[in-house]
Design a protein around this motif. Sequence first.
Motif, PDB file in Angstrom:
ATOM      1  N   SER A 109      39.113  47.238  42.002  1.00 13.08           N
ATOM      2  CA  SER A 109      37.876  47.573  42.476  1.00 13.08           C
ATOM      3  C   SER A 109      37.652  46.779  44.034  1.00 13.08           C
ATOM      4  CB  SER A 109      36.690  47.734  41.724  1.00 13.08           C
ATOM      5  OG  SER A 109      36.213  46.326  41.368  1.00 13.08           O
ATOM      6  N   GLN A 110      38.107  45.410  43.941  1.00 12.64           N
ATOM      7  CA  GLN A 110      37.718  44.586  44.932  1.00 12.64           C
ATOM      8  C   GLN A 110      38.879  45.046  46.078  1.00 12.64           C
ATOM      9  OE1 GLN A 110      37.814  40.263  45.011  1.00 12.64           O
ATOM     10  NE2 GLN A 110      37.274  40.403  43.011  1.00 12.64           N
TER      11      GLN A 110
ATOM     12  N   ALA B  76      37.375  48.302  47.434  1.00 12.02           N
ATOM     13  CA  ALA B  76      36.393  48.002  48.269  1.00 12.02           C
ATOM     14  C   ALA B  76      36.595  47.770  49.655  1.00 12.02           C
ATOM     15  CB  ALA B  76      35.290  47.188  47.531  1.00 12.02           C
ATOM     16  N   ALA B  77      37.462  46.518  49.697  1.00  8.83           N
ATOM     17  CA  ALA B  77      38.114  46.154  50.990  1.00  8.83           C
ATOM     18  C   ALA B  77      38.464  47.101  51.912  1.00  8.83           C
ATOM     19  CB  ALA B  77      39.094  45.100  50.836  1.00  8.83           C
TER      20      ALA B  77
ATOM     21  N   GLU C  99      45.173  42.907  55.599  1.00  6.86           N
ATOM     22  CA  GLU C  99      44.047  42.181  55.522  1.00  6.86           C
ATOM     23  C   GLU C  99      43.357  42.292  53.923  1.00  6.86           C
ATOM     24  OE1 GLU C  99      41.345  42.875  59.756  1.00  6.86           O
ATOM     25  OE2 GLU C  99      41.896  44.705  58.522  1.00  6.86           O
TER      26      GLU C  99
ATOM     27  N   ARG D  87      42.837  38.513  52.577  1.00  6.07           N
ATOM     28  CA  ARG D  87      41.623  38.355  52.495  1.00  6.07           C
ATOM     29  C   ARG D  87      41.095  38.398  51.295  1.00  6.07           C
ATOM     30  NH1 ARG D  87      38.936  39.620  58.382  1.00  6.07           N
ATOM     31  NH2 ARG D  87      37.136  38.414  57.355  1.00  6.07           N
ATOM     32  N   VAL D  88      41.553  39.236  50.503  1.00  9.36           N
ATOM     33  CA  VAL D  88      40.819  39.835  49.255  1.00  9.36           C
ATOM     34  C   VAL D  88      41.957  39.169  48.117  1.00  9.36           C
ATOM     35  CG1 VAL D  88      40.039  41.294  47.514  1.00  9.36           C
ATOM     36  CG2 VAL D  88      39.330  41.299  50.005  1.00  9.36           C
TER      37      VAL D  88
ATOM     38  N   PRO E 253      43.338  35.183  48.059  1.00 13.17           N
ATOM     39  CA  PRO E 253      42.485  34.148  47.418  1.00 13.17           C
ATOM     40  C   PRO E 253      42.007  34.378  46.179  1.00 13.17           C
ATOM     41  CG  PRO E 253      41.380  35.320  49.509  1.00 13.17           C
ATOM     42  CD  PRO E 253      42.742  36.014  49.066  1.00 13.17           C
ATOM     43  N   ASN E 254      42.002  35.742  45.500  1.00 11.50           N
ATOM     44  CA  ASN E 254      41.945  35.737  43.967  1.00 11.50           C
ATOM     45  C   ASN E 254      42.670  35.113  43.035  1.00 11.50           C
ATOM     46  OD1 ASN E 254      39.258  36.994  43.222  1.00 11.50           O
ATOM     47  ND2 ASN E 254      39.834  38.347  44.698  1.00 11.50           N
TER      48      ASN E 254
ATOM     49  N   GLN F 127      35.095  29.312  42.211  1.00 13.26           N
ATOM     50  CA  GLN F 127      34.821  30.491  43.049  1.00 13.26           C
ATOM     51  C   GLN F 127      35.091  31.701  42.488  1.00 13.26           C
ATOM     52  OE1 GLN F 127      36.682  29.238  46.810  1.00 13.26           O
ATOM     53  NE2 GLN F 127      35.730  26.950  46.706  1.00 13.26           N
ATOM     54  N   VAL F 128      36.346  31.656  41.882  1.00 12.86           N
ATOM     55  CA  VAL F 128      37.004  32.959  41.588  1.00 12.86           C
ATOM     56  C   VAL F 128      36.129  33.788  40.486  1.00 12.86           C
ATOM     57  CG1 VAL F 128      38.998  34.164  40.543  1.00 12.86           C
ATOM     58  CG2 VAL F 128      39.068  32.368  42.268  1.00 12.86           C
ATOM     59  N   GLN F 129      35.424  32.817  39.680  1.00 13.00           N
ATOM     60  CA  GLN F 129      34.710  33.763  38.488  1.00 13.00           C
ATOM     61  C   GLN F 129      33.534  33.991  38.899  1.00 13.00           C
ATOM     62  OE1 GLN F 129      34.491  30.512  35.628  1.00 13.00           O
ATOM     63  NE2 GLN F 129      36.524  30.684  35.409  1.00 13.00           N
ATOM     64  N   SER F 130      33.457  35.549  38.634  1.00 10.02           N
ATOM     65  CA  SER F 130      32.392  36.207  39.234  1.00 10.02           C
ATOM     66  C   SER F 130      31.263  36.535  38.068  1.00 10.02           C
ATOM     67  CB  SER F 130      32.507  37.449  39.934  1.00 10.02           C
ATOM     68  OG  SER F 130      33.070  38.352  39.112  1.00 10.02           O
TER      69      SER F 130
ATOM     70  N   PHE G 126      30.642  50.749  44.183  1.00  9.21           N
ATOM     71  CA  PHE G 126      31.495  50.530  42.805  1.00  9.21           C
ATOM     72  C   PHE G 126      30.484  50.239  41.699  1.00  9.21           C
ATOM     73  CE2 PHE G 126      34.564  50.284  46.297  1.00  9.21           C
ATOM     74  CZ  PHE G 126      35.630  51.088  46.112  1.00  9.21           C
TER      75      PHE G 126
ATOM     76  N   ALA H  42      32.010  44.995  42.919  1.00 11.79           N
ATOM     77  CA  ALA H  42      33.339  44.840  43.618  1.00 11.79           C
ATOM     78  C   ALA H  42      32.910  43.690  44.735  1.00 11.79           C
ATOM     79  CB  ALA H  42      33.960  46.058  44.246  1.00 11.79           C
TER      80      ALA H  42
ATOM     81  N   PHE I  26      33.288  40.152  46.551  1.00 10.96           N
ATOM     82  CA  PHE I  26      34.382  39.399  46.936  1.00 10.96           C
ATOM     83  C   PHE I  26      33.742  37.784  46.400  1.00 10.96           C
ATOM     84  CE2 PHE I  26      35.154  42.267  50.525  1.00 10.96           C
ATOM     85  CZ  PHE I  26      35.837  43.109  49.966  1.00 10.96           C
ATOM     86  N   PRO I  27      34.564  37.483  45.030  1.00 11.52           N
ATOM     87  CA  PRO I  27      33.908  36.174  44.484  1.00 11.52           C
ATOM     88  C   PRO I  27      34.060  34.957  45.202  1.00 11.52           C
ATOM     89  CG  PRO I  27      35.809  37.095  43.447  1.00 11.52           C
ATOM     90  CD  PRO I  27      35.607  38.130  44.285  1.00 11.52           C
ATOM     91  N   HIS I  28      34.968  35.085  46.051  1.00 14.22           N
ATOM     92  CA  HIS I  28      35.484  33.813  46.858  1.00 14.22           C
ATOM     93  C   HIS I  28      34.737  33.524  48.335  1.00 14.22           C
ATOM     94  CE1 HIS I  28      37.726  37.273  47.746  1.00 14.22           C
ATOM     95  NE2 HIS I  28      38.337  36.257  49.021  1.00 14.22           N
TER      96      HIS I  28
ATOM     97  N   PHE J 117      31.876  41.409  55.855  1.00 15.16           N
ATOM     98  CA  PHE J 117      33.285  41.683  55.748  1.00 15.16           C
ATOM     99  C   PHE J 117      33.650  42.796  56.787  1.00 15.16           C
ATOM    100  CE2 PHE J 117      36.892  43.742  54.072  1.00 15.16           C
ATOM    101  CZ  PHE J 117      37.777  42.481  53.557  1.00 15.16           C
TER     102      PHE J 117
ATOM    103  N   ALA K 256      28.494  35.031  42.015  1.00 17.42           N
ATOM    104  CA  ALA K 256      28.473  34.326  40.785  1.00 17.42           C
ATOM    105  C   ALA K 256      27.079  33.732  40.277  1.00 17.42           C
ATOM    106  CB  ALA K 256      29.458  33.141  40.453  1.00 17.42           C
TER     107      ALA K 256
END
Lengths: 267, 362
Positions: free
Chosen positions: A164-165, A168-169, A178, A182-183, A186-187, A264-267, B84, B88, B90-92, B101, B139
């Motif tokens: 989904s990220q 979304a981008a 991109e 950019r998405v 980094p993840n 940073q990666v954990q949401s 979504f 969705a 972007f966590p970073h 964005f 987060a």
Amino acid sequence: MQRPVEYGRQGWLRVSALVVLGFLYVPILTMVVFSFNENPVIGLPLRGPTLDWYRAFIDNEDVLESIVNGAMVAAGCVCLGVGFGLPAAIALDRHEFPGKAFFRRVVLLPIVLPGVITGVALLNFLVLVSIPLSLWTIVLGVGTALICITVTEVFARLQQLGRSQEEAAENLGATPAEVFFRVTLPNISTALWGSALITYAIAFDELAVTYLLTGRDNTLPMALWSMLRREATPEINAIATTVFAASAVVLVAGLWLSRGRGEQVQS
Amino acid sequence: MALELVDLVKAFPGADAAHPAVDRVSLTIERGSFVSLIGSSGCGKTTTLRMIAGLEFPDRGRILHEGRDVTLVPTSERGMRMMFQDYALFPHMTVGENVAFGLRLRRQRGRHTAGEIDRLVDEQLERVHLPGLRGRKPAELSGGQRQRVALARALITDPEVLLFDEPLGALDAGLRRAMQFELKRLHAELGKTFVYVTHDQHEALAMSDRIAVMHAGRVLQYATPEDIYFTPRTRYVARFVGSANLLDGVLVDADRRVGRVRLPNGSVIEGSAPEDAPAGTRVAAVIRADRIEIRPAGSTDAVRGTVQERLFLGTHDEFLVRLDGLDADVSVHRPTGTGGAISVGDPVGLAWQPENVRVLSE
């Protein structure tokens, strides 16, 4: 209500943990201690601390060269492993293609096979097509086998990430490049750093394939091995201690790096 | 008109080809309207929305946006923004970077200065009531706040169409209601087209200009909330939207969209029908629970039964009544504090106006 088990209070658990840790680290400690021992034979009694063995190590050009060789081979393996592993992981996670299930299994095969077998197979092949043995052939042999590390690490991260990220981008107007830089990147960066470190570490001390595929040049494990066959001097302890210290620094740096980004990666 | 879906068909590989996920869906969505797609899970509503967004492509059929065929146009070129279900974000990136964005992409290069982007981000965060949070990471936000950030990120590029995929599904009841009002307000304020997917019929009734009820890949009815609620065209719609009683029977006769249904116990119910079916057709009489009058049994009652259950629901009491001679329970809502005392086991009479009865054959 039942009380949760407090594992720290159970004596047998503590003892077995200590035994395992001791088994792992006491030999290393011994090695470190003997590297400063004046006695030219590895063993007791301990005689006054000395840096002689470290001096001998620094003067030993063969060993120094083998370290540089090993570092270069390991770096080459990282390039090969990550460079091919990343696209393979993305292909496995994001795209359907014929033979996908087969590819997924086949890519894992080299790490399951004993190194000697991979090495003999590659040696036969290289002789057959008359490619001269060199450090490059080691990179080729070891690096390709280690592609699967990046594939499995990054594939697992991509599965966990979901789509989904990226959707979304793209929906916000991003081009495929991109979206990737950019998405996606980094993840999965921590997974990439992790696989690079593991690949580097395995490649650096790989012996079986290296032994079969090398030309005139040696890597560190081979240099140490041939030294041991002649005579075990405390110089080997000094070399090993230095490598151990360097590895520890790299490991701690790697953990610190991946933890910093992991937050940073954990949401 | 803003959006037109023409005979969309979409089957997923490996699935049953005879029952595609989306089966000949045609809808016209007016510019600036709020349209909801509702149905239970697997009915094809999300797939339809994703085809509008350009995240899936139909096997057959066309999608027109302002008259332009966009069926195969990639999502990045459509000028529609999707919200979504999992937000969705972007966590970073920080909240500010998330919202900005869309403006920092290559296609927007040169259109905005850094200062302008800053100002626009602040403006959007203000619009969704999150001023001062631009430095945070996703987060560190609550579910409701993440939802608002996703909304700000979608709105900043000024899309013509906003698509929502069950956006409130993960929020608790109170927050959900607050966000419903919020979205209604935004819709009125922005005048943009909203297409909204939900499985919650109350949410759809409360927010939409029009509702499409979907089942097994097909649109069963596409109408205003009032029409869907009061004049359902099929049994499924009647059952899915609100609490309706369905009594199975046989059509005695139908004339000018008034049908008479004979129930298995012999009693005959009259009601309005969407079309005149031939006599003898198996039909159902549909009566909403809040349109039935309940009273202690008297000699004049045409329909009688016995109270099986009584539930106190705050604003109203719900009675479950077993009809005499029928193997069917009817649910009746009566506003609290009206009428005489009725308890479980009491014989009761039921009455309703014929205009509140629908006779449905499908």
